[in-house]
Structures are given as C-alpha cells and as structure tokens.
Design a protein around this motif. Structure first.
Motif, short mmCIF file in Angstrom:
data_model
loop_
_atom_site.label_atom_id
_atom_site.label_comp_id
_atom_site.label_asym_id
_atom_site.label_seq_id
_atom_site.Cartn_x
_atom_site.Cartn_y
_atom_site.Cartn_z
N VAL A 413 0.84 -1.20 0.00
CA VAL A 413 0.00 0.00 0.00
C VAL A 413 0.88 1.25 0.00
O VAL A 413 0.61 2.22 -0.72
CB VAL A 413 -0.94 0.00 1.23
N ALA A 414 1.94 1.23 0.81
CA ALA A 414 2.85 2.37 0.86
C ALA A 414 3.51 2.61 -0.49
O ALA A 414 3.62 3.76 -0.96
CB ALA A 414 3.92 2.12 1.93
N ARG A 415 3.92 1.54 -1.16
CA ARG A 415 4.57 1.67 -2.47
C ARG A 415 3.60 2.25 -3.50
O ARG A 415 3.97 3.13 -4.30
CB ARG A 415 5.09 0.31 -2.93
N THR A 416 2.35 1.78 -3.48
CA THR A 416 1.35 2.30 -4.42
C THR A 416 1.11 3.78 -4.19
O THR A 416 1.02 4.57 -5.14
CB THR A 416 0.02 1.53 -4.25
N LEU A 417 1.01 4.18 -2.92
CA LEU A 417 0.79 5.59 -2.59
C LEU A 417 1.94 6.45 -3.10
O LEU A 417 1.73 7.52 -3.68
CB LEU A 417 0.62 5.75 -1.08
N LEU A 418 3.17 5.99 -2.89
CA LEU A 418 4.32 6.76 -3.35
C LEU A 418 4.37 6.83 -4.87
O LEU A 418 4.76 7.87 -5.44
CB LEU A 418 5.60 6.13 -2.80
N ASP A 419 3.98 5.76 -5.56
CA ASP A 419 3.96 5.76 -7.02
C ASP A 419 2.95 6.77 -7.56
O ASP A 419 3.12 7.30 -8.67
CB ASP A 419 3.62 4.37 -7.55
N MET A 420 1.90 7.05 -6.77
CA MET A 420 0.86 7.99 -7.21
C MET A 420 1.06 9.37 -6.62
O MET A 420 0.18 10.23 -6.76
CB MET A 420 -0.52 7.45 -6.77
N SER A 421 2.20 9.63 -5.99
CA SER A 421 2.39 10.90 -5.28
C SER A 421 2.31 12.11 -6.21
O SER A 421 1.86 13.18 -5.81
CB SER A 421 3.74 10.90 -4.57
N ASP A 422 2.74 11.93 -7.47
CA ASP A 422 2.67 13.06 -8.41
C ASP A 422 1.25 13.46 -8.75
O ASP A 422 1.01 14.58 -9.23
CB ASP A 422 3.41 12.71 -9.70
#
Length: 428
Positions: A413-422
C-alpha cells in the motif's frame, strides 16, 4: 608491476577498519537501548501522574526521571569519547553522525517537557507524544546503524535488535496509554483504537525480531517469554477494551496495569541486553577472523616479494643460468614464473575473496530488504502527513486500515501511494 595480493591485503585492512567502526556503532546501540528503556519508564509514570487527580505518583515519577538522567549522562559520556573525525569514519559515518545530532537535539527538549509535566501544564496524551518523539529519534539512530552495517552477520543482528526495540517501544506506548486510561477511569473510542493499533504493531515487530534473530537469541527469548505475565496482561487488556465509552474503569487498577506492563518490558529489555552482548561478540569474532585472513595474505605477499627481487621480476628457477629462457611445459607454454604452488595460492586467495564478497553482498541484500520496506512505509507516512495535515500516528493508522480493507501488505500500500504521489494535489 604491482601484485594483485597487495590490493587484496589493502582490502582486508579496509574491512578490519570498517568492522572496528561497526563495533563502535554497536556500543552506541547498547547505550541507546538503556536510555530508551529509562525514557519509557519515565513516560509511563508521567502519564500516571498527569491522569491522576492527586500526587500519589509524584515520587515514582521523580525516581524514574532521576534514572533517565543517569542513562542520558552515560550516553553523553560515551559520545564525548567518540571523535567524529570524518577522515576516520567508516562508510555511512556521515549518516550516523547526522542521526546522533538529531537524537541529541531531541534530548534537549527533555528539561522543558519535565517542567511542564511537573506543573501539570500538559495532558497525558500530549506528554506521551512528546516523549515518543524523543524515543523515535533514538530508535532512528539504531535503524541507521543497521542500514549502514557492512557485515551481513552483524547487520542481521542489528535488524533484529532494531525490531525488538521498536516492538518494545510500541509496548511502552501501550503501557503509557493504558495507565492514563485506568488512572482517569475512562477510555474513549480513539483511545481504544490507539491501543488496538499498538498491540498489533508490537506483535509485527516482534515477529521480525524473531525472523532475524540467531538461535541463541531466540532460545533466550523463549525463556524470557515464559516469565512474562501474559495471561494477566490479556485480562487487563480485555478490561480496557470492554469498558463503556467514557467511563467504567477501576482507577485502582492503574498500578496493577503499570506493574504488569513494566514486568514484561523489563524482560524484553533483558532480551535487548542479551542481543547487544551478542552484537559485541559477533563484531569481535569477525574482526579476529578477518585479521587471521589478513595475516595469511600478508605471509603470502612476503613469499611473493622474496621470489621477485631486484626489478620486481621472478627469481630464476633453481639450476637455470642467467639469461637462459624460461622452461616450457610439455604443451609448449612457458612455465609459470612464480612457480605452480605460489601461483595457485594467489589464484585461490583471489577466488576465495571473490566468493566471500559475493556471499556477503547477497546476504546484505536480503537483510536490507526488510529495512527498505520500513523506509517505504516511513516515506508514505510523511506523504500523508504533508498532504492531509495529520499526525504520524494517524498517518500510520490510515495506511494500516487501507491495507486491511484491501487485503494487501502494508508495504505494498505504501509503495502504491508513493507511485501515485505526483497525482496528489498540493496541500492548500
């Protein structure tokens, strides 16, 4: 022409230097462990003091403040003996020294916090958060020591140590929160949710501690677990969680809860101390082994030097006249100039070192995978805090709740959130 052995010997000397610096980091981790344990006690008794209407916990709090100050002085004394010379620092030293500076800055906030607690000028929840931030800065120092460790066996122990200390910190926060609830005679819905999160988080950390622990540390951990008042702790947890919102808690159980949690935390601290001693022993073992290997390589280098006098060329073979061509083997190739035994020794030494370095690299990659997962979660928490204006605990709760709802791992979940940070809009 320089022999490859010269560089192998230089590599061994660098490795010994790195291990010696790592041993210093392990000493610091041991000192920090003791200070964190005292801070956790001080935080718990401060919560009892702030949540109670009278001064019956004042003497107990003062006692733990004094013990924390002694542990703090011990860490400062240790750091005074550490010369932060950048030229002598091991790889990653800049990061470790930065964490030390941040930890010392966090400790500077203690006198003001203690004064406000003594004057009852802050609430128990606020005091817990402020103490926890100081502990977090100290734990980040331990994490940094694990992340920059150059030896896989020591790195593995440091990762185990960090997770044990982090799990103990969650258990300490549970003690503080539960003590405040019992002392106040009530636990609201937010408090119950916080306790639930702390219980789950500490169990996850303890599982990682066991995953990276040695057979020796796990044997000692099982023995200590048998001494922990776990049935009593579960009974008190049920009393907390089943109490009516806003009331229904027996204030007289505040001492019982605190003592029960403290007994468990003291035993966890014994496991920390055992692991810290194991760290020192492992560092000493690795240094001794590397020095022995260095001695073997230096002996081989001396033999090589003796066989190559003058211009660095090999000495003539016994029985050969000066200027006589080198002997040839039956296949027509020139005989090895250093002799077959010495050449074979050099090649075997290089091959052994290459295999060992590859094995170390593979083991370090496996250990650091766990550290990288924590970094992802920390970055995702920071992103939520920045974009939603929430605190660290709330950010972690949001991540954990999302993972549970979606049936996914927290790190995914953390990785997905960071991938969508932009794609996240800037905070107004």
């Amino acid at each position: 022409m320089q022999s490859p052995l010269i560089f192998l010997v230089a590599a061994r000397r660098c490795e010994i230097h790195d291990l010696e610096q790592l041993a210093l980091s392990c000493d610091l981790v041991q000192a920090v462990s003791g200070l964190v344990h005292r801070l956790q006690r001080e935080r718990g008794t401060s919560n009892l003091y702030l949540a109670s209407a009278d001064a019956r916990f004042d003497a107990q709090r003062a006692e733990h403040v004094g013990a924390t100050r002694s542990a703090e002085d011990g860490v400062h004394t240790w750091l005074d003996g550490l010369a932060p010379d950048a030229g002598e620092a091991a790889p990653g030293g800049a990061r470790l020294f930065t964490r030390i500076a941040m930890a010392l800055h966090a400790l500077d906030a203690l006198p003001s916090l203690r004064a406000q607690v003594a004057a009852r000028q802050c609430r128990a929840a606020e005091a817990t958060q402020r103490y926890s931030r100081i502990v977090a800065a100290l734990l980040a120092l331990v994490f940094e020591a694990a992340d920059i460790a150059v030896d896989p066996s020591v790195s593995r122990l440091l990762v185990s140590m960090f997770n044990l200390m982090q799990g103990k910190e969650f258990a300490g926060q549970e003690r503080a929160a539960g003590a405040a609830a019992f002392a106040a005679g009530r636990l609201d819905a937010d408090g119950a949710q916080t306790l639930s999160h702390l219980i789950e988080a500490q169990e996850q950390c303890l599982q990682r501690f066991e995953a990276f622990g040695t057979a020796d540390s796990l044997r000692q951990w099982r023995a200590l677990q048998a001494l922990m008042p776990l049935p009593e702790l579960e009974r008190l947890r049920r009393r907390l969680m089943s109490s009516p919102t806003g009331g229904g808690l027996d204030r007289a159980l505040a001492d019982t809860w605190f003592d029960c949690c403290s007994q468990r935390l003291d035993l966890i601290h014994q496991a920390e101390a055992h692991l810290a001693r194991g760290l020192k022993d492992e560092c000493a073992r690795r240094i001794d082994a590397t020095r022995a290997e260095l001695g073997d390589q230096e002996s081989l280098l001396a033999t090589l030097s003796a066989s190559m006098p003058g211009e660095g060329l090999p000495a003539p073979a016994a029985g050969a006249e000066a200027g006589e061509p080198a002997a040839v083997d039956p296949a027509g190739a020139a005989a090895e100039p250093l002799g077959p035994r010495l050449t074979r020794s050099i090649v075997e030494t290089m091959q052994a070192q290459s295999r060992r370095l590859q094995q170390m690299s593979d083991e370090l990659a496996a250990v650091r995978a766990a550290l990288d997962e924590r970094k992802l979660v920390e970055r995702a928490k920071g992103l939520l805090m920045a974009h939603h204006g929430v605190g660290e605990d709330e950010a972690y709760r949001l991540l954990r709740q999302t993972a549970m709802n979606q049936g996914r791992r927290l790190v995914d979940v953390a990785r997905t959130l960071l991938d969508m940070s932009d794609l996240l809009p800037p905070r107004a």
